[in-house]
Design an enzyme around this catalytic site. Structure first.
Site, PDB file in Angstrom:
ATOM      1  N   ASP A   7       1.006   5.148  -0.141  1.00 30.78           N
ATOM      2  CA  ASP A   7       0.257   6.401  -0.062  1.00 30.78           C
ATOM      3  C   ASP A   7       0.846   7.382  -1.065  1.00 30.78           C
ATOM      4  OD1 ASP A   7      -1.722   6.108   2.142  1.00 30.78           O
ATOM      5  OD2 ASP A   7       0.065   5.609   3.287  1.00 30.78           O
ATOM      6  N   HIS A  57      -6.599   9.990  -0.397  1.00 33.19           N
ATOM      7  CA  HIS A  57      -7.200   9.972   0.936  1.00 33.19           C
ATOM      8  C   HIS A  57      -6.305  10.493   2.057  1.00 33.19           C
ATOM      9  CE1 HIS A  57      -5.265   5.893   0.864  1.00 33.19           C
ATOM     10  NE2 HIS A  57      -4.953   6.245   2.098  1.00 33.19           N
ATOM     11  N   HIS A  97       0.858  -1.185   0.000  1.00 31.73           N
ATOM     12  CA  HIS A  97       0.000   0.000   0.000  1.00 31.73           C
ATOM     13  C   HIS A  97       0.897   1.239   0.000  1.00 31.73           C
ATOM     14  CE1 HIS A  97      -3.295   2.701   0.912  1.00 31.73           C
ATOM     15  NE2 HIS A  97      -2.577   3.193   1.895  1.00 31.73           N
ATOM     16  N   ASP A 120      -7.580   1.781   2.922  1.00 33.02           N
ATOM     17  CA  ASP A 120      -7.140   2.752   3.921  1.00 33.02           C
ATOM     18  C   ASP A 120      -7.934   4.051   3.893  1.00 33.02           C
ATOM     19  OD1 ASP A 120      -5.387   3.409   6.043  1.00 33.02           O
ATOM     20  OD2 ASP A 120      -4.126   4.582   4.713  1.00 33.02           O
TER      21      ASP A 120
END
Length: 749
Positions: A245, A556, A243, A355
């Protein structure tokens, strides 16, 4: 073996560091030099940097500093016939590059064992069977950052050649995996007692760690590794995952390099482990790799074609699902799916948001209309008070649309593949009786570089092992197909999936949120305007680029307000450029629009445009030069009478007036020889100069059939929404006394 289980467990634990020290032997230092810069320097310019020698233990940078390292050495004759590796730890995130300037493997300090034993991603394989005397040259790009953002002090730690002991490596993972399994089994279970005995016998056989002793120690554990899982064990699809970001505790430029490190490592591990499968979401990240590492990107495309790399997530980024408009969420899906189809020939049918801070009730409808039938997350496991009662369910939206939804049962998208985490797929599963399958995402995201060799080694041992679910290395799409086909009586959740955490993100960075909304309006306005121009004039590439900039900043951790200050400084700079581009685009479009309206024979024409798809009453200010009038005729472009006029007197000063319509309306003023674009200036109060401002209160009707009339500037192929009819206002007389006018619809279409 005497019956002292606690002492036996302690003895077993003490064996683990002993085994680890046997994995890498005959360490031989490499010569090291580095060149430090505040920002990344691309490979072609790297050669022009000034390099200086550096020794282990020396600090080289801090807080997102960048560096290139060069390592040189010769394989000692004593390593002849052995498997030789390099061990590199620069004290931050790093990536090995080949001679052509392509990333080949990421290096990080983050452990990938999870058993109180540091094993950073530092191993670079060099020679399967060395001859001795080979020259070694390695070029490594580094960043003074870590898993959780900037690193205040990056210290060069290691650069050695070493002999890699495969037998010790294999024993290390047999031993640590079974020892961790032992600790999560019930105290009185027979399986636990058998494991304790086998591990103790393996410790006894270890001796001094010679090759025969290592193999005898492994043999003691083999029977326990061959005990199959129970017939009712859950079947878990495991896919390597990282993951990343898009921005958070680091700037966007560092995300580019994180992608290079992580994706290069994934491809490297595919060469070593034939069964390994990796997946990554967010087309924005793939675009970054394509732009900065084209060689790496070509290898990713090849892995996708081979079925070893899974494309995940239909959205352009893993976007916030509360702040962006519905149209923005549609564009996230549109641009995401379009990218995958164009670049890889794959239609991605899942939404991948592990997330994101909550999910609006409109999403199921948008997903089904976009060809997405599977939604995955785990974020709601962090809820403060109300835990979601499902791991597999049907999520129903406001309009009744529904989508199959899976919440990772281990409540983690960074599974370390240790038994204490793997067993949660059954023990924490709220739908064991309704679904025989689950999904596992293993690896370390962000600065961790994704899965390491340790993750894959552990999952090899977990394929079919008593005490655990069964694990299969396969894509998430394979899980989704099996789960939807075989699920039994799944329950339905209707409406919003509310996240009881991170609430403060919706009250911070307000200016980011405000500018996002204004840019959403402006992009819609530009598209409405240019759609009237026809496909041959429509600035498709320009608008796509503008949309992608906006979508990127809806990630996000950006738009909610949870990133570091630098992220927002750079985001506002992007917004500035976006606004400038949109301003020019709207100006050009309004000039075309004004020229397209037939005002032949009209004295002092004034054009007002309603871009909304419903009738509205609104307020605008008109140019002062055309403001005073005695009589107005209002008609549509097809000369049909529409409006009845009522006059009120008002005094208007000379000059043009600025206007700001309500409800995000846009007005386009056209008068002889000049087209003036709407300014976003708010005029407060009614008194301007010595007079009063002039406002039109009007209601405008829309007729979508107008698109089919064949007018030269309408293209029927563009009929997607119900666009408004253009109004031509004919100012027949311009006295010094102005009028306040209310337009009422007299006749319907």
């Amino acid at each position: 073996m005497q019956k002292h289980p606690d002492l036996t467990r302690e003895r077993i634990a003490h064996c683990i560091p002993r085994i680890f020290r046997l994995v890498y032997t005959q360490l031989t230092p490499l010569q090291a030099e580095c060149a430090v810069t505040p920002e990344p320097v691309p490979w072609p310019q790297m050669r022009r940097l000034s390099f200086r020698p550096i020794r282990p233990g020396r600090a080289w940078g801090k807080n997102f500093d960048c560096a290139w390292f060069r390592f040189r050495g010769v394989v000692p004759a004593a390593m002849r016939g052995a498997e030789v590796v390099a061990l590199i730890n620069v004290g931050g995130e790093a990536c090995v590059f080949d001679a052509a300037g392509n990333p080949v493997q990421g290096l990080t300090e983050k452990t990938d064992t999870g058993v109180n034993l540091e094993m950073p991603k530092r191993q670079v394989k060099l020679f399967k069977a060395a001859r001795g005397g080979e020259r070694v040259r390695l070029t490594v790009e580094a960043g003074a950052n870590q898993l959780w953002g900037a690193k205040p002090r990056a210290v060069f730690a290691q650069a050695d050649l070493a002999v890699f002991n495969r037998d010790a490596w294999d024993l290390l993972f047999d031993f640590t995996f079974l020892f961790d399994l032992l600790q999560v089994l019930p105290e009185n279970s027979r399986r636990r007692h058998l494991l304790l005995r086998a591990l103790n016998e393996a410790a006894n056989a270890l001796g001094d760690g010679s090759r025969p002793e290592l193999r005898r120690s492994r043999a003691c554990l083999r029977p326990e590794l061959e005990r199959p899982a129970s017939a009712s064990a859950l079947e878990v699809s495991a896919i390597g995952h990282a993951h990343i970001d898009t921005a958070w505790l680091w700037p966007l430029r560092e995300t580019v390099r994180k992608c290079g490190r992580t994706f290069a490592t994934a491809l490297r591990l595919m060469q070593e482990y034939p069964e390994y499968r990796f997946g990554a979401s967010q087309p924005q990240l793939y675009q970054m790799v394509k732009d900065h590492y084209p060689g790496l990107y070509r290898r990713i495309r090849q892995a996708v074609r081979q079925g070893r790399w899974e494309l995940q997530g239909a959205m352009w980024v893993e976007a916030d699902c509360n702040i962006p408009s519905g149209e923005s969420l549609v564009r996230q899906l549109l641009h995401g799916k379009r990218f995958y189809r164009r670049e890889f020939g794959v239609d991605v049918a899942n939404l991948w948001l592990p997330d994101v801070f909550g999910y609006c009730a409109q999403l199921p409808q948008l997903l089904r209309r976009s060809g997405v039938d599977f939604f995955m997350t785990q974020k709601l496991s962090w809820n403060e008070f109300n835990k979601l009662p499902h791991n597999a369910m049907i999520w129903r939206g406001l309009d009744g649309s529904s989508v199959f939804t899976h919440f990772l049962p281990n409540d983690n998208y960074n599974c370390n593949a240790m038994p204490r985490d793997l067993i949660k797929f059954e023990t924490h599963n709220r739908d064991n009786d309704r679904l025989d399958y689950a999904l596992c995402l293993y690896g370390i995201g962000d600065g961790g570089g994704g899965p390491g060799r340790g993750h894959i080694e552990r999952l090899r041992r977990a394929r079919n092992l008593e005490g655990l679910p069964r694990f299969i290395m396969e894509p998430a799409s394979a899980f989704a197909a099996k789960a939807q086909r075989n699920a039994r009586d799944l329950l339905t959740w209707s409406g919003e999936l509310y996240f009881e955490n991170h609430r403060g993100t919706y009250t911070t960075q307000a200016r980011m949120k405000q500018r996002n909304r204004r840019l959403e309006f402006a992009l819609r306005e530009a598209e409405c305007l240019w759609a009237l121009a026809g496909l041959d004039r429509y600035p498709s590439e320009t608008l796509d680029g503008l949309w992608k900039t906006l979508l990127l900043n809806q990630f996000h951790d950006i738009i909610p307000g949870s990133s570091i200050a630098r992220v927002y400084r750079e985001a506002h700079e992007q917004y500035d450029r976006l606004e400038l581009s949109l301003s020019q685009l709207l100006t050009d479009g309004e000039r075309w629009y004004a020229a397209a309206v037939n005002t032949r024979g009209v004295e002092g024409p004034l054009v007002v445009r309603n871009s909304l798809s419903w009738e509205r009453e609104d307020t605008v200010l008109v140019p002062g030069a055309a403001a005073g009038f005695a009589r107005i005729e209002a008609c549509d472009v097809f000369a049909r009478f529409l409006l009845k006029l009522e006059f009120r007197r008002a005094v208007v000063p000379e000059g043009d007036f600025l206007c700001k319509p309500v409800l995000d309306g846009r007005a386009c003023f056209v008068y002889p020889g000049h087209a003036a674009r709407l300014h976003f200036t708010h005029v407060s109060g009614n008194n301007i100069g010595n007079g009063m401002d002039l406002r039109f209160l009007f209601e405008i009707a829309c007729d979508p059939r107008a698109f089919l009339t064949g007018e030269k500037f309408f293209d029927p192929r563009l009929v997607v929404f119900e666009w408004p009819v253009i109004k031509v206002w004919r100012v027949m007389q311009v006295p010094r006394v102005a009028q306040r006018v209310k337009f009422d619809i007299k006749q319907p279409f």
